[in-house]
Design an enzyme around this catalytic site. Structure first.
Site, PDB file in Angstrom:
ATOM      1  N   HIS A 133      84.284  83.221  30.259  1.00 37.01           N
ATOM      2  CA  HIS A 133      85.031  82.772  29.081  1.00 37.01           C
ATOM      3  C   HIS A 133      85.964  81.622  29.437  1.00 37.01           C
ATOM      4  CE1 HIS A 133      87.059  83.807  25.096  1.00 37.01           C
ATOM      5  NE2 HIS A 133      85.771  83.798  24.814  1.00 37.01           N
ATOM      6  N   ASP A 164      89.892  75.694  15.793  1.00 36.22           N
ATOM      7  CA  ASP A 164      90.395  76.000  17.121  1.00 36.22           C
ATOM      8  C   ASP A 164      91.522  75.030  17.441  1.00 36.22           C
ATOM      9  OD1 ASP A 164      90.404  76.819  20.033  1.00 36.22           O
ATOM     10  OD2 ASP A 164      88.534  77.796  19.424  1.00 36.22           O
ATOM     11  N   HIS A 353      89.466  80.554  14.994  1.00 42.09           N
ATOM     12  CA  HIS A 353      89.219  80.896  16.400  1.00 42.09           C
ATOM     13  C   HIS A 353      90.392  80.481  17.290  1.00 42.09           C
ATOM     14  CE1 HIS A 353      86.609  80.833  20.178  1.00 42.09           C
ATOM     15  NE2 HIS A 353      86.344  82.007  19.640  1.00 42.09           N
ATOM     16  N   GLU A 381      88.720  84.461  32.400  1.00 46.34           N
ATOM     17  CA  GLU A 381      89.507  83.631  31.486  1.00 46.34           C
ATOM     18  C   GLU A 381      90.298  82.572  32.247  1.00 46.34           C
ATOM     19  OE1 GLU A 381      89.430  84.040  28.256  1.00 46.34           O
ATOM     20  OE2 GLU A 381      88.826  86.124  27.884  1.00 46.34           O
TER      21      GLU A 381
END
Length: 447
Positions: A133, A164, A353, A381
């Protein structure tokens, strides 16, 4: 009540100095697509694209064509695309069985004379338990950072968009650090293989290598030795995390714990980890004003209108709304006083998002981290932490927030949110069954 977090990480973070002129906040998904294509066309040294997926659709084709064109024009360019191994080998959730994007990657390699390698990174042996991710595109000495992946809606190719955040940072040291981790921490691993070539190894055959990669990633970090501990001016710190109690999760907790006046949080899937909820409660207790911006359930990318056939995936937006309603009910007195503000984002049939945080007038966190248990425990992440002690980015920072708030509505009472009797019959039936067999808690841990 004492905090679970030791206030030690933020002062110890090494960072790269920035100028305000080196930071550009892009205005929307279409501008993000334009900037990405422009940077690819202008690249002279390297292009490293890292995203959850590069989708086989018109926008995905446009990006891949641009990469091949750049490589054909300048064969010396160092180009790599890095995506999640498992996500690339399946079709869309809820769709009929499909070969996945990897088949398209291989077809594109066969039809182009230039070479654009596409690597698949397996963070786990099953997608349910962890994916790549990471975010951030390194193009020469620039980093283009967003939580977006690459397809039609993320890039606003046609009518719909998935909203986003989009930042362009011009900083050679930051670009070098992010490039180095991808090249040496991911691509060099025995677990990582090219998806654009035929005869892919099975995930089962890679189990040992995947385990070794995940073990190394738990202790991996961006190289910031070229940075500084000086906190007197605008700077950026790259952060990495995977697994329980990882450094990125700890920094997120410490950022909330450091807030004194104002905290703003964005997340598309409201399912906060317990550690985050505890720090939010402590912040409220010490008088911090908190704004949390989430997507309306109809702005969730898993939402399916009641008029269409029910699929299990369609229950997810309702689970997130249930979680939000419980949170609002427990904190209604703070909502009534105006100290806590929960905002729902909705703009037609577009989707939401956004992730990240704004802490007081100093810190801004850019991240793909959804601030949920899955992000804190399972997925690989990253984030970029902007530290701005002198307020050099206060104008653009405020402008970004105002743009985000344009399509939001404040929740006045928890009762304003729908509950099980209000949901479509098929959704309510499924959620009752889930609650009856007591797997709801498990679902929240992996969503």
């Amino acid at each position: 009540m004492p905090s679970l977090f030791k206030r030690s990480l933020l002062p110890k973070l090494r960072s790269f100095p920035l100028t305000a002129e080196a930071v550009t906040i892009l205005d929307g998904a279409a501008e993000f697509r334009r900037c990405l294509l422009e940077k690819i066309a202008q690249a002279t040294q390297r292009i490293y694209i890292v995203a959850l997926y590069l989708q086989e659709d018109e926008a995905g084709q446009e990006i891949l064509d641009a990469l091949h064109a750049a490589k054909a024009a300048r064969p010396e360019l160092d180009i790599a695309v890095v995506v999640d191994w498992l996500r690339a080998q399946r079709g869309l959730i809820g769709a009929k069985k499909q070969p996945g994007n990897s088949a398209w990657y291989q077809q594109q390699t066969r039809t182009h004379a230039s070479e654009v390698p596409i690597y698949g990174v397996p963070v786990q042996t099953r997608e349910l338990f962890g994916v790549l991710h990471l975010k951030g595109f390194v193009i020469d000495d620039c980093v283009l950072y967003s939580g977006a992946s690459l397809n039609n809606v993320y890039l606003h190719k046609f009518d719909k968009y998935r909203y986003d955040r989009y930042h362009l940072l011009r900083n050679a040291a930051l670009a070098d650090s992010m490039h180095h981790l991808v090249q040496h921490g991911l691509i060099a691993s025995r677990a990582v293989h090219r998806l654009d070539l035929p005869n892919l190894p099975s995930t089962r055959s890679l189990r040992k290598d995947i385990g070794d990669l995940r073990s190394r990633l738990k202790y991996a970090a961006y190289d910031t030795t070229a940075g500084s501990l000086d906190k007197n001016g605008l700077s950026v710190s790259p952060l990495l995390g995977v697994g329980k109690n990882n450094p990125l999760s700890k920094v997120i907790g410490e950022l909330i714990a450091s807030s004194r006046k104002q905290l703003t949080i964005c997340t598309p899937y409201f399912n906060l980890p317990l550690a985050v909820t505890r720090e939010i409660n402590r912040a409220l207790a010490r008088g911090v004003r908190i704004d949390i911006i989430v997507g309306d359930k109809t702005a969730n990318d898993f939402y399916i209108p009641p008029s269409e056939p029910f699929k299990i995936i369609a229950a997810l937006p309702y689970l997130y709304e249930i979680s939000l309603r419980r949170f609002a009910k427990r904190h209604q007195r703070y909502i009534d006083s105006g100290q806590l503000n929960l905002h729902l984002w909705r703009d037609g049939d577009n989707t939401y998002h956004l992730k990240g945080m704004w802490v007081d007038e100093r810190y801004t966190l850019l991240t793909g981290n959804n601030l949920n248990p899955r992000a804190f425990r399972l997925d690989l992440e990253n984030a970029l932490l902007l530290d701005d002690p002198k307020g050099e980015l206060s104008g653009p920072r405020q402008a970004e927030l105002e743009q985000i708030y344009r399509h939001t509505q404040r929740i006045e009472r928890y009762l304003d949110l729908e509950t099980l009797p209000d949901y479509p019959a098929a959704v309510a039936k499924f959620l009752k069954r889930v609650s009856r067999v007591r797997i709801e808690r498990l679902l929240y841990r992996i969503l």
